[in-house]
Motif scaffolding. Structure first.
Motif, PDB file in Angstrom:
ATOM      1  N   THR A   2      -3.811   4.583  11.053  1.00 21.30           N
ATOM      2  CA  THR A   2      -3.953   4.100   9.688  1.00 21.30           C
ATOM      3  C   THR A   2      -5.131   4.840   9.053  1.00 21.30           C
ATOM      4  N   LEU A   3      -5.670   4.285   7.970  1.00 21.28           N
ATOM      5  CA  LEU A   3      -6.761   4.928   7.242  1.00 21.28           C
ATOM      6  C   LEU A   3      -7.987   4.024   7.188  1.00 21.28           C
ATOM      7  N   VAL A   4      -9.167   4.652   7.167  1.00 20.87           N
ATOM      8  CA  VAL A   4     -10.400   3.929   6.845  1.00 20.87           C
ATOM      9  C   VAL A   4     -11.066   4.658   5.681  1.00 20.87           C
ATOM     10  N   ASP A   5     -11.758   3.906   4.838  1.00 23.57           N
ATOM     11  CA  ASP A   5     -12.380   4.519   3.670  1.00 23.57           C
ATOM     12  C   ASP A   5     -13.774   5.046   4.005  1.00 23.57           C
ATOM     13  N   GLU A   6     -14.519   5.455   2.985  1.00 27.90           N
ATOM     14  CA  GLU A   6     -15.825   6.075   3.202  1.00 27.90           C
ATOM     15  C   GLU A   6     -16.860   5.110   3.771  1.00 27.90           C
ATOM     16  N   THR A   7     -16.568   3.804   3.745  1.00 26.02           N
ATOM     17  CA  THR A   7     -17.470   2.810   4.336  1.00 26.02           C
ATOM     18  C   THR A   7     -16.978   2.361   5.716  1.00 26.02           C
ATOM     19  N   ASP A   8     -15.951   3.037   6.244  1.00 25.92           N
ATOM     20  CA  ASP A   8     -15.317   2.698   7.527  1.00 25.92           C
ATOM     21  C   ASP A   8     -14.555   1.380   7.465  1.00 25.92           C
TER      22      ASP A   8
ATOM     23  N   PRO B 279      -8.048  15.203  25.019  1.00 29.07           N
ATOM     24  CA  PRO B 279      -8.640  14.057  24.321  1.00 29.07           C
ATOM     25  C   PRO B 279      -8.755  14.305  22.822  1.00 29.07           C
ATOM     26  N   ILE B 280      -8.487  13.276  22.042  1.00 32.74           N
ATOM     27  CA  ILE B 280      -8.684  13.360  20.600  1.00 32.74           C
ATOM     28  C   ILE B 280     -10.193  13.348  20.333  1.00 32.74           C
ATOM     29  N   PRO B 281     -10.715  14.279  19.557  1.00 31.57           N
ATOM     30  CA  PRO B 281     -12.176  14.370  19.353  1.00 31.57           C
ATOM     31  C   PRO B 281     -12.776  13.071  18.816  1.00 31.57           C
ATOM     32  N   GLU B 282     -13.706  12.503  19.571  1.00 32.17           N
ATOM     33  CA  GLU B 282     -14.293  11.216  19.205  1.00 32.17           C
ATOM     34  C   GLU B 282     -15.197  11.307  17.984  1.00 32.17           C
ATOM     35  N   ASP B 283     -15.756  12.480  17.741  1.00 31.98           N
ATOM     36  CA  ASP B 283     -16.694  12.612  16.627  1.00 31.98           C
ATOM     37  C   ASP B 283     -16.015  13.008  15.319  1.00 31.98           C
ATOM     38  N   HIS B 284     -14.697  13.107  15.345  1.00 30.41           N
ATOM     39  CA  HIS B 284     -13.980  13.596  14.170  1.00 30.41           C
ATOM     40  C   HIS B 284     -13.147  12.517  13.493  1.00 30.41           C
ATOM     41  N   PHE B 285     -12.548  11.651  14.297  1.00 30.90           N
ATOM     42  CA  PHE B 285     -11.666  10.605  13.778  1.00 30.90           C
ATOM     43  C   PHE B 285     -12.270   9.227  14.040  1.00 30.90           C
ATOM     44  N   ALA B 286     -11.706   8.216  13.395  1.00 33.83           N
ATOM     45  CA  ALA B 286     -12.063   6.830  13.691  1.00 33.83           C
ATOM     46  C   ALA B 286     -11.090   6.298  14.742  1.00 33.83           C
ATOM     47  N   PHE B 287     -11.508   5.296  15.498  1.00 34.23           N
ATOM     48  CA  PHE B 287     -10.678   4.739  16.565  1.00 34.23           C
ATOM     49  C   PHE B 287     -10.713   3.219  16.517  1.00 34.23           C
ATOM     50  N   VAL B 288      -9.610   2.604  16.930  1.00 32.85           N
ATOM     51  CA  VAL B 288      -9.582   1.156  17.101  1.00 32.85           C
ATOM     52  C   VAL B 288     -10.102   0.866  18.502  1.00 32.85           C
ATOM     53  N   CYS B 289     -11.255   0.230  18.596  1.00 34.78           N
ATOM     54  CA  CYS B 289     -11.881  -0.078  19.877  1.00 34.78           C
ATOM     55  C   CYS B 289     -12.361  -1.530  19.885  1.00 34.78           C
ATOM     56  N   PRO B 290     -12.138  -2.238  21.015  1.00 38.49           N
ATOM     57  CA  PRO B 290     -11.476  -1.760  22.222  1.00 38.49           C
ATOM     58  C   PRO B 290     -10.000  -1.464  21.967  1.00 38.49           C
ATOM     59  N   HIS B 291      -9.440  -0.626  22.826  1.00 37.99           N
ATOM     60  CA  HIS B 291      -8.043  -0.274  22.626  1.00 37.99           C
ATOM     61  C   HIS B 291      -7.181  -1.525  22.742  1.00 37.99           C
ATOM     62  N   PRO B 292      -6.280  -1.767  21.778  1.00 37.28           N
ATOM     63  CA  PRO B 292      -5.560  -3.041  21.710  1.00 37.28           C
ATOM     64  C   PRO B 292      -4.681  -3.364  22.916  1.00 37.28           C
ATOM     65  N   TYR B 293      -4.068  -2.353  23.526  1.00 35.85           N
ATOM     66  CA  TYR B 293      -3.176  -2.623  24.663  1.00 35.85           C
ATOM     67  C   TYR B 293      -3.970  -2.747  25.966  1.00 35.85           C
TER      68      TYR B 293
END
Length: 237
Positions: A143-149, A18-32
């Motif tokens: 993709t990227l998110v900035d410091e404000t998510d 699993p990709i660490p949930e507390d480290h990266f941002a995620f698109v949720c709900p998952h689009p597919y």
């Protein structure tokens, strides 16, 4: 077959984690998953262990230049059944956008539309010698998110079937907004390539490491001989 599918695979049997949930941002709900893709008990937010380590390196590099920014994961591991579902789903969408009935396509119309779909989506091949990149655990859409998510604007959404999806689409534009889009794409590309990834030629959001596409792209800039170390996941062989 696409050129990268001729690359040999020497499977290393690295685990899918699993990709660490507390480290990266995620698109949720998952689009597919949201539209019914059949993941079952499999999570799309998994990658091979070595790919996750390199992803962490990419984010560290990103934050050295842009404190607080993070990589946002759109999609990662994709079972072949999901790949088939999404190809079929996209084909229907393209047909409807052109005013056609998806269930009434002639064979010629179907093939013409599939050519467009397969420019961006890998064929859901069941052949272990030609696995779709995302089915190996070595490919990721992000993709990227900035410091404000807030999601950083890349000039086109992920999965758009148009020339705007090409990584350098805005490179020659003199429009200031387009230049900003290109700079954002270049930032994503630079941190991912610095960590050892390669970028899909037609998609600004798709990066890979260890799969056939990665090996083929790596061989374009070397004397050749690099093989893939990630094939189709064990539970799908």
């Amino acid at each position: 077959m696409k050129p990268y599918q001729h690359v040999a695979i020497v499977e290393c049997d690295e685990p899918l984690l699993p990709i660490p949930e507390d480290h990266f941002a995620f698109v949720c709900p998952h689009p597919y998953a949201k539209i019914g893709a059949p993941y079952g008990n499999k999570s799309p937010f998994y990658l091979r262990d070595g790919v996750i380590q390199r992803l962490s390196e990419a984010q560290t590099t990103l934050q050295q230049h842009h404190p607080g920014w993070r990589l946002q994961i759109f999609d990662a591991y994709r079972p072949i059944a999901v790949q088939q579902y999404m190809v079929d789903y996209t084909l229907r969408e393209v047909a409807q956008a052109k005013g056609l009935q998806p269930d009434q396509l002639t064979e010629l119309q179907r093939q013409e539309l599939l050519e467009l779909v397969y420019e961006f989506w890998a064929a859901p091949s069941a052949n272990p010698a030609t696995p779709p990149p995302h089915s190996t655990g070595g490919a990721i859409d992000l993709t990227l998110v900035d410091e404000t998510d807030r999601v950083v604007d890349m000039g086109s959404p992920i999965d758009e079937l148009s020339p705007r999806s090409y990584p350098d689409h805005f490179a020659l534009s003199e429009d200031l907004r387009d230049r900003a889009f290109h700079q954002h794409r270049q930032l994503l590309r630079s941190v991912m390539l610095a960590a050892g990834f390669q970028q899909h030629l037609n998609e600004w959001w798709h990066f890979c490491l260890g799969d056939q596409m990665w090996a083929w792209l790596t061989n374009q800039g070397t004397m050749g001989g690099v093989v893939a170390r990630y094939g189709r996941m064990q539970d799908e062989r």
